[in-house]
Design a protein around this motif. Structure first.
Motif, PDB file in Angstrom:
ATOM      1  N   ASP A  67      33.829 -25.621  87.083  1.00 48.27           N
ATOM      2  CA  ASP A  67      34.068 -25.036  88.926  1.00 48.27           C
ATOM      3  C   ASP A  67      33.521 -24.262  89.082  1.00 48.27           C
ATOM      4  OD1 ASP A  67      36.467 -26.700  88.003  1.00 48.27           O
ATOM      5  OD2 ASP A  67      37.993 -25.515  87.665  1.00 48.27           O
ATOM      6  N   ALA A  70      29.923 -25.865  90.393  1.00 46.70           N
ATOM      7  CA  ALA A  70      30.581 -27.297  92.005  1.00 46.70           C
ATOM      8  C   ALA A  70      30.462 -26.082  93.008  1.00 46.70           C
ATOM      9  CB  ALA A  70      31.837 -28.042  91.027  1.00 46.70           C
ATOM     10  N   ARG A  71      31.179 -25.086  92.807  1.00 43.51           N
ATOM     11  CA  ARG A  71      31.439 -23.989  93.527  1.00 43.51           C
ATOM     12  C   ARG A  71      29.565 -24.021  94.073  1.00 43.51           C
ATOM     13  NH1 ARG A  71      35.066 -21.867  91.107  1.00 43.51           N
ATOM     14  NH2 ARG A  71      33.970 -20.114  90.631  1.00 43.51           N
ATOM     15  N   GLU A  74      28.406 -26.169  96.239  1.00 41.14           N
ATOM     16  CA  GLU A  74      28.884 -26.092  96.923  1.00 41.14           C
ATOM     17  C   GLU A  74      28.844 -27.654  97.113  1.00 41.14           C
ATOM     18  OE1 GLU A  74      27.068 -25.434 100.673  1.00 41.14           O
ATOM     19  OE2 GLU A  74      27.198 -22.835 100.091  1.00 41.14           O
ATOM     20  N   ALA A  75      29.517 -28.518  95.510  1.00 40.42           N
ATOM     21  CA  ALA A  75      29.746 -29.992  95.723  1.00 40.42           C
ATOM     22  C   ALA A  75      30.970 -30.143  95.078  1.00 40.42           C
ATOM     23  CB  ALA A  75      29.132 -30.456  94.275  1.00 40.42           C
ATOM     24  N   ASP A  76      32.040 -31.487  95.530  1.00 41.89           N
ATOM     25  CA  ASP A  76      32.766 -31.676  94.988  1.00 41.89           C
ATOM     26  C   ASP A  76      32.948 -32.040  93.234  1.00 41.89           C
ATOM     27  OD1 ASP A  76      33.458 -31.980  97.391  1.00 41.89           O
ATOM     28  OD2 ASP A  76      32.874 -34.558  97.699  1.00 41.89           O
ATOM     29  N   ASP A  77      32.383 -31.629  92.712  1.00 39.20           N
ATOM     30  CA  ASP A  77      32.432 -31.710  91.513  1.00 39.20           C
ATOM     31  C   ASP A  77      31.004 -31.599  90.636  1.00 39.20           C
ATOM     32  OD1 ASP A  77      31.218 -33.827  90.744  1.00 39.20           O
ATOM     33  OD2 ASP A  77      32.842 -35.221  90.897  1.00 39.20           O
ATOM     34  N   CYS A  78      31.118 -31.048  89.174  1.00 42.43           N
ATOM     35  CA  CYS A  78      30.078 -30.768  88.144  1.00 42.43           C
ATOM     36  C   CYS A  78      29.662 -31.530  88.097  1.00 42.43           C
ATOM     37  CB  CYS A  78      30.980 -30.714  86.955  1.00 42.43           C
ATOM     38  SG  CYS A  78      29.577 -30.087  86.056  1.00 42.43           S
ATOM     39  N   ALA A  80      28.555 -33.919  90.523  1.00 45.37           N
ATOM     40  CA  ALA A  80      27.823 -33.913  91.773  1.00 45.37           C
ATOM     41  C   ALA A  80      26.667 -33.069  92.130  1.00 45.37           C
ATOM     42  CB  ALA A  80      28.742 -34.995  92.996  1.00 45.37           C
ATOM     43  N   ALA A  81      26.821 -31.951  92.031  1.00 46.02           N
ATOM     44  CA  ALA A  81      26.863 -30.736  91.395  1.00 46.02           C
ATOM     45  C   ALA A  81      25.325 -30.836  90.594  1.00 46.02           C
ATOM     46  CB  ALA A  81      27.480 -29.026  91.260  1.00 46.02           C
TER      47      ALA A  81
END
Length: 151
Positions: A67, A70-71, A74-78, A80-81
């Protein structure tokens, strides 16, 4: 008859030698102490960073670390980040495991490994903190380049 007698010791020696080698556990967690298993998990994390492989990298992280990653990106999930996280490191392709130290939590019940991470040239990259789940699997609770607010 004499050739048969000479062949028996040779065959026995060949069988004994062939039983000693091989890699039966490709991809399996290493047996032995926690440091080697934690070092393998840290090495798997480094390979995921080098490959920008979000699925593998995030599978090595506990959910709060996923989490946070991802934050931070600034992505929807890990998953993608993760590639962006890798790109944000000063030398992602030069990332290596410098060394692993094993300790435990305050209660002494959970093993914690701190894997010092370095970039090529021995420049410090921070540390990867991993916890053992009681069944021999290690997952990262903190990754280099991120911080937990107030922790």
């Amino acid at each position: 008859m004499r050739r048969a007698l000479l062949a028996v010791p040779s065959l026995a020696l060949l069988l004994a030698l062939s039983a000693c080698g091989g890699d039966d556990g490709a991809g399996a967690a290493p047996e032995g102490d926690g440091a080697s298993a934690a070092e393998q998990a840290a090495g798997d994390f480094v390979r995921a960073v080098h490959d920008r492989d979000g699925e593998t990298g995030c599978a090595l992280l506990e959910e709060p670390a996923q989490d946070l990653l991802a934050r931070t990106q600034e992505a929807d999930d890990c998953a993608a980040a993760f590639p962006d996280y890798a790109e944000s490191l000063p030398d992602a392709d030069g990332l290596e495991v410098g060394g692993v130290e094993i300790s435990s939590d305050l209660d002494g019940e959970t093993e914690i490994a701190t894997a010092e991470m370095v970039f090529s040239g021995d420049e410090e990259a921070g540390s990867l903190e991993l916890r053992e789940d009681g069944e021999g699997a290690w997952a990262a609770t903190r990754v280099p380049g991120t911080t937990l607010g107030g922790a």
